[in-house]
Design a protein around this motif. Structure first.
Motif, PDB file in Angstrom:
ATOM      1  N   ILE A 215      38.322  -3.615  -6.939  1.00  0.00           N
ATOM      2  CA  ILE A 215      37.502  -3.652  -8.150  1.00  0.00           C
ATOM      3  C   ILE A 215      36.024  -3.796  -7.792  1.00  0.00           C
ATOM      4  CG2 ILE A 215      36.957  -4.991 -10.214  1.00  0.00           C
ATOM      5  CD1 ILE A 215      39.952  -5.521 -10.505  1.00  0.00           C
ATOM      6  N   ASN A 216      35.712  -4.650  -6.828  1.00  0.00           N
ATOM      7  CA  ASN A 216      34.319  -4.768  -6.395  1.00  0.00           C
ATOM      8  C   ASN A 216      33.816  -3.440  -5.834  1.00  0.00           C
ATOM      9  OD1 ASN A 216      34.264  -7.429  -7.148  1.00  0.00           O
ATOM     10  ND2 ASN A 216      33.892  -8.246  -5.094  1.00  0.00           N
ATOM     11  N   GLY A 217      34.702  -2.725  -5.153  1.00  0.00           N
ATOM     12  CA  GLY A 217      34.307  -1.475  -4.527  1.00  0.00           C
ATOM     13  C   GLY A 217      33.952  -0.374  -5.505  1.00  0.00           C
ATOM     14  N   ILE A 218      34.464  -0.456  -6.739  1.00  0.00           N
ATOM     15  CA  ILE A 218      34.145   0.569  -7.737  1.00  0.00           C
ATOM     16  C   ILE A 218      33.107   0.083  -8.742  1.00  0.00           C
ATOM     17  CG2 ILE A 218      36.402   1.676  -7.529  1.00  0.00           C
ATOM     18  CD1 ILE A 218      37.153   0.332 -10.218  1.00  0.00           C
ATOM     19  N   ASP A 219      32.506  -1.074  -8.491  1.00  0.00           N
ATOM     20  CA  ASP A 219      31.481  -1.602  -9.387  1.00  0.00           C
ATOM     21  C   ASP A 219      30.309  -0.619  -9.452  1.00  0.00           C
ATOM     22  OD1 ASP A 219      29.968  -3.344 -10.992  1.00  0.00           O
ATOM     23  OD2 ASP A 219      30.830  -5.067  -9.965  1.00  0.00           O
ATOM     24  N   PRO A 220      29.838  -0.256 -10.646  1.00  0.00           N
ATOM     25  CA  PRO A 220      28.738   0.715 -10.740  1.00  0.00           C
ATOM     26  C   PRO A 220      27.388   0.174 -10.285  1.00  0.00           C
ATOM     27  CG  PRO A 220      29.344  -0.092 -12.920  1.00  0.00           C
ATOM     28  CD  PRO A 220      30.372  -0.607 -11.971  1.00  0.00           C
ATOM     29  N   VAL A 221      27.232  -1.145 -10.206  1.00  0.00           N
ATOM     30  CA  VAL A 221      25.960  -1.754  -9.794  1.00  0.00           C
ATOM     31  C   VAL A 221      26.195  -2.643  -8.583  1.00  0.00           C
ATOM     32  CG1 VAL A 221      24.108  -3.336 -10.465  1.00  0.00           C
ATOM     33  CG2 VAL A 221      25.027  -1.723 -12.140  1.00  0.00           C
ATOM     34  N   ASP A 222      25.363  -2.487  -7.565  1.00  0.00           N
ATOM     35  CA  ASP A 222      25.393  -3.382  -6.411  1.00  0.00           C
ATOM     36  C   ASP A 222      24.652  -4.650  -6.803  1.00  0.00           C
ATOM     37  OD1 ASP A 222      24.948  -4.787  -4.056  1.00  0.00           O
ATOM     38  OD2 ASP A 222      24.608  -2.998  -2.844  1.00  0.00           O
ATOM     39  N   VAL A 223      25.398  -5.663  -7.216  1.00  0.00           N
ATOM     40  CA  VAL A 223      24.768  -6.859  -7.775  1.00  0.00           C
ATOM     41  C   VAL A 223      23.919  -7.608  -6.752  1.00  0.00           C
ATOM     42  CG1 VAL A 223      26.469  -7.160  -9.603  1.00  0.00           C
ATOM     43  CG2 VAL A 223      26.853  -8.232  -7.370  1.00  0.00           C
ATOM     44  N   ARG A 224      24.290  -7.553  -5.497  1.00  0.00           N
ATOM     45  CA  ARG A 224      23.507  -8.258  -4.470  1.00  0.00           C
ATOM     46  C   ARG A 224      22.128  -7.620  -4.321  1.00  0.00           C
ATOM     47  NH1 ARG A 224      28.785  -7.877  -2.729  1.00  0.00           N
ATOM     48  NH2 ARG A 224      28.286  -5.793  -1.947  1.00  0.00           N
ATOM     49  N   HIS A 225      22.088  -6.304  -4.166  1.00  0.00           N
ATOM     50  CA  HIS A 225      20.813  -5.603  -4.024  1.00  0.00           C
ATOM     51  C   HIS A 225      19.976  -5.728  -5.297  1.00  0.00           C
ATOM     52  CE1 HIS A 225      17.939  -2.458  -2.873  1.00  0.00           C
ATOM     53  NE2 HIS A 225      18.110  -1.969  -4.095  1.00  0.00           N
ATOM     54  N   SER A 226      20.625  -5.557  -6.446  1.00  0.00           N
ATOM     55  CA  SER A 226      19.921  -5.604  -7.722  1.00  0.00           C
ATOM     56  C   SER A 226      19.251  -6.958  -7.940  1.00  0.00           C
ATOM     57  CB  SER A 226      20.908  -5.308  -8.852  1.00  0.00           C
ATOM     58  OG  SER A 226      20.272  -5.330 -10.103  1.00  0.00           O
ATOM     59  N   TYR A 227      19.971  -8.034  -7.650  1.00  0.00           N
ATOM     60  CA  TYR A 227      19.392  -9.368  -7.850  1.00  0.00           C
ATOM     61  C   TYR A 227      18.260  -9.634  -6.857  1.00  0.00           C
ATOM     62  CZ  TYR A 227      18.883 -14.413  -8.057  1.00  0.00           C
ATOM     63  OH  TYR A 227      18.354 -15.669  -8.161  1.00  0.00           O
ATOM     64  N   ARG A 228      18.423  -9.224  -5.597  1.00  0.00           N
ATOM     65  CA  ARG A 228      17.357  -9.431  -4.606  1.00  0.00           C
ATOM     66  C   ARG A 228      16.107  -8.636  -4.992  1.00  0.00           C
ATOM     67  NH1 ARG A 228      16.726 -13.556  -1.800  1.00  0.00           N
ATOM     68  NH2 ARG A 228      16.182 -12.596   0.187  1.00  0.00           N
ATOM     69  N   PHE A 229      16.295  -7.468  -5.607  1.00  0.00           N
ATOM     70  CA  PHE A 229      15.156  -6.700  -6.108  1.00  0.00           C
ATOM     71  C   PHE A 229      14.405  -7.514  -7.168  1.00  0.00           C
ATOM     72  CE2 PHE A 229      13.322  -3.737  -9.206  1.00  0.00           C
ATOM     73  CZ  PHE A 229      12.532  -2.937  -8.393  1.00  0.00           C
ATOM     74  N   GLU A 230      15.137  -8.114  -8.087  1.00  0.00           N
ATOM     75  CA  GLU A 230      14.510  -8.950  -9.112  1.00  0.00           C
ATOM     76  C   GLU A 230      13.744 -10.113  -8.486  1.00  0.00           C
ATOM     77  OE1 GLU A 230      16.534  -9.865 -12.938  1.00  0.00           O
ATOM     78  OE2 GLU A 230      18.317  -9.213 -11.840  1.00  0.00           O
ATOM     79  N   GLN A 231      14.319 -10.712  -7.456  1.00  0.00           N
ATOM     80  CA  GLN A 231      13.682 -11.876  -6.849  1.00  0.00           C
ATOM     81  C   GLN A 231      12.323 -11.542  -6.250  1.00  0.00           C
ATOM     82  OE1 GLN A 231      16.861 -13.375  -4.218  1.00  0.00           O
ATOM     83  NE2 GLN A 231      16.858 -15.204  -5.492  1.00  0.00           N
ATOM     84  N   GLY A 232      12.129 -10.298  -5.842  1.00  0.00           N
ATOM     85  CA  GLY A 232      10.827  -9.901  -5.325  1.00  0.00           C
ATOM     86  C   GLY A 232       9.733 -10.076  -6.363  1.00  0.00           C
ATOM     87  N   PHE A 233      10.062  -9.848  -7.628  1.00  0.00           N
ATOM     88  CA  PHE A 233       9.078 -10.019  -8.684  1.00  0.00           C
ATOM     89  C   PHE A 233       8.842 -11.509  -8.991  1.00  0.00           C
ATOM     90  CE2 PHE A 233      10.470  -5.679  -9.202  1.00  0.00           C
ATOM     91  CZ  PHE A 233       9.266  -5.014  -9.427  1.00  0.00           C
ATOM     92  N   THR A 234       9.877 -12.319  -8.794  1.00  0.00           N
ATOM     93  CA  THR A 234       9.678 -13.766  -8.912  1.00  0.00           C
ATOM     94  C   THR A 234       8.676 -14.240  -7.865  1.00  0.00           C
ATOM     95  OG1 THR A 234      11.910 -14.143  -9.767  1.00  0.00           O
ATOM     96  CG2 THR A 234      10.813 -16.016  -8.756  1.00  0.00           C
ATOM     97  N   PHE A 235       8.819 -13.742  -6.637  1.00  0.00           N
ATOM     98  CA  PHE A 235       7.894 -14.125  -5.571  1.00  0.00           C
ATOM     99  C   PHE A 235       6.484 -13.651  -5.902  1.00  0.00           C
ATOM    100  CE2 PHE A 235       5.929 -13.732  -1.351  1.00  0.00           C
ATOM    101  CZ  PHE A 235       6.192 -15.001  -0.860  1.00  0.00           C
ATOM    102  N   GLU A 236       6.354 -12.438  -6.434  1.00  0.00           N
ATOM    103  CA  GLU A 236       5.036 -11.921  -6.818  1.00  0.00           C
ATOM    104  C   GLU A 236       4.399 -12.790  -7.892  1.00  0.00           C
ATOM    105  OE1 GLU A 236       3.133  -7.929  -8.889  1.00  0.00           O
ATOM    106  OE2 GLU A 236       4.925  -7.721  -7.623  1.00  0.00           O
ATOM    107  N   ALA A 237       5.212 -13.227  -8.852  1.00  0.00           N
ATOM    108  CA  ALA A 237       4.687 -14.093  -9.908  1.00  0.00           C
ATOM    109  C   ALA A 237       4.155 -15.396  -9.330  1.00  0.00           C
ATOM    110  CB  ALA A 237       5.777 -14.375 -10.944  1.00  0.00           C
ATOM    111  N   ASN A 238       4.818 -15.905  -8.313  1.00  0.00           N
ATOM    112  CA  ASN A 238       4.353 -17.139  -7.685  1.00  0.00           C
ATOM    113  C   ASN A 238       3.096 -16.922  -6.861  1.00  0.00           C
ATOM    114  OD1 ASN A 238       6.315 -19.748  -7.777  1.00  0.00           O
ATOM    115  ND2 ASN A 238       7.466 -17.883  -8.160  1.00  0.00           N
ATOM    116  N   VAL A 239       3.056 -15.857  -6.087  1.00  0.00           N
ATOM    117  CA  VAL A 239       1.876 -15.587  -5.254  1.00  0.00           C
ATOM    118  C   VAL A 239       0.646 -15.343  -6.115  1.00  0.00           C
ATOM    119  CG1 VAL A 239       0.889 -13.946  -3.620  1.00  0.00           C
ATOM    120  CG2 VAL A 239       3.216 -14.733  -3.306  1.00  0.00           C
ATOM    121  N   SER A 240       0.836 -14.677  -7.245  1.00  0.00           N
ATOM    122  CA  SER A 240      -0.292 -14.345  -8.120  1.00  0.00           C
ATOM    123  C   SER A 240      -0.809 -15.538  -8.906  1.00  0.00           C
ATOM    124  CB  SER A 240       0.116 -13.238  -9.092  1.00  0.00           C
ATOM    125  OG  SER A 240       1.092 -13.712 -10.011  1.00  0.00           O
TER     126      SER A 240
END
Length: 257
Positions: A215-240
């Protein structure tokens, strides 16, 4: 206080055996987890999933609510070090739930906010109490993230509206969208979660592990990559500096983000 693992008495599940591990989070007063707490939760879930005798994990919490996210006080006190730590800790805990070798049932009472959404969004099934509410107050806390997981609970446009407004959805609303299995009185929550876990745990353990991987193998979204992508914007918000500006208006109580 902390993260603990237990097993219900034999006979709780079907076929006369439980095959269930209950991982319980308890960080008073509101289950806002510090950096170490996220890593401890990840370790506990992984260990339960690796146990060959376990066929289902129930993720539960003590206290008023299921999870209030990260410990904002720790972020305010320890700065960038805590931010990096909690980013890695949340990603580790969310991934541990998603990648757990056996199905994970989340038992949610009261508030489920921020990081709590990351946990339940990656769980295989959710049982909730009638007073449960789900939301991401990230924009009110100077943070971003877990839209990946909220999108697994509600339709896309509702996810966006909830995210931008920091509003919450009720357990009944999520049940109507099909993401919550059952809604029960709070006093019946643990029993209801164990009932579902017992039905799952009655299946062949090896086949269940294959099913989870499939079931994980057919998931349409890679949740690990997707969440780490979001976290990059959290870091940007902090740096700014915008994150500090928003968090500076945050109340004096220990809340989640």
């Amino acid at each position: 206080m902390g993260v603990s693992t237990s097993s219900p008495e034999k006979g709780t599940g079907q076929a006369g055996q439980s095959g269930i591990a209950v991982v319980t989070v308890d960080f008073p007063p509101v289950n806002a987890l510090p950096v170490d707490g996220w890593f401890a939760l990840a370790d506990a879930v992984r260990a339960a999933g690796r146990d060959p005798e376990i066929r289902c994990v129930v993720l539960a919490a003590e206290g008023r609510g299921f999870n209030a996210g990260v410990d904002i006080k720790e972020l305010q006190r320890d700065g960038a070090g805590a931010l990096i730590g909690v980013n890695h800790g949340c990603a580790d805990a969310f991934a541990a739930v998603y990648d757990c070798e056996v199905p994970v049932v989340a038992a949610v009472q009261g508030f489920c906010l921020g990081g709590g959404i990351g946990l339940v969004g990656n769980a295989d099934a959710i049982v909730a109490s009638e007073d449960a509410t789900f939301g991401l107050p990230e924009l009110d806390r100077g943070a971003l993230g877990a839209a990946t997981h909220l999108a697994r609970l509600v339709p896309q446009h509702l996810m966006r509206a909830l995210y931008y407004t920091s509003r919450t959805a009720t357990a009944a609303e999520l049940h109507a969208h099909g993401s919550v299995w059952r809604v029960v009185p709070r006093a019946e929550l643990r029993a209801a979660a164990l009932e579902l876990a017992g039905e799952i745990a009655a299946k062949d353990g090896q086949l269940l592990r294959l099913a989870k991987a499939a079931i994980n193998g057919i998931d349409p979204v890679d949740v690990r990559h997707s969440y780490r992508f979001e976290q990059g914007f959290t870091f940007e918000a902090n740096v700014s500096g915008v994150a500090d500006r928003v968090r500076g208006t945050f109340g004096s109580g220990k809340e989640g983000a």
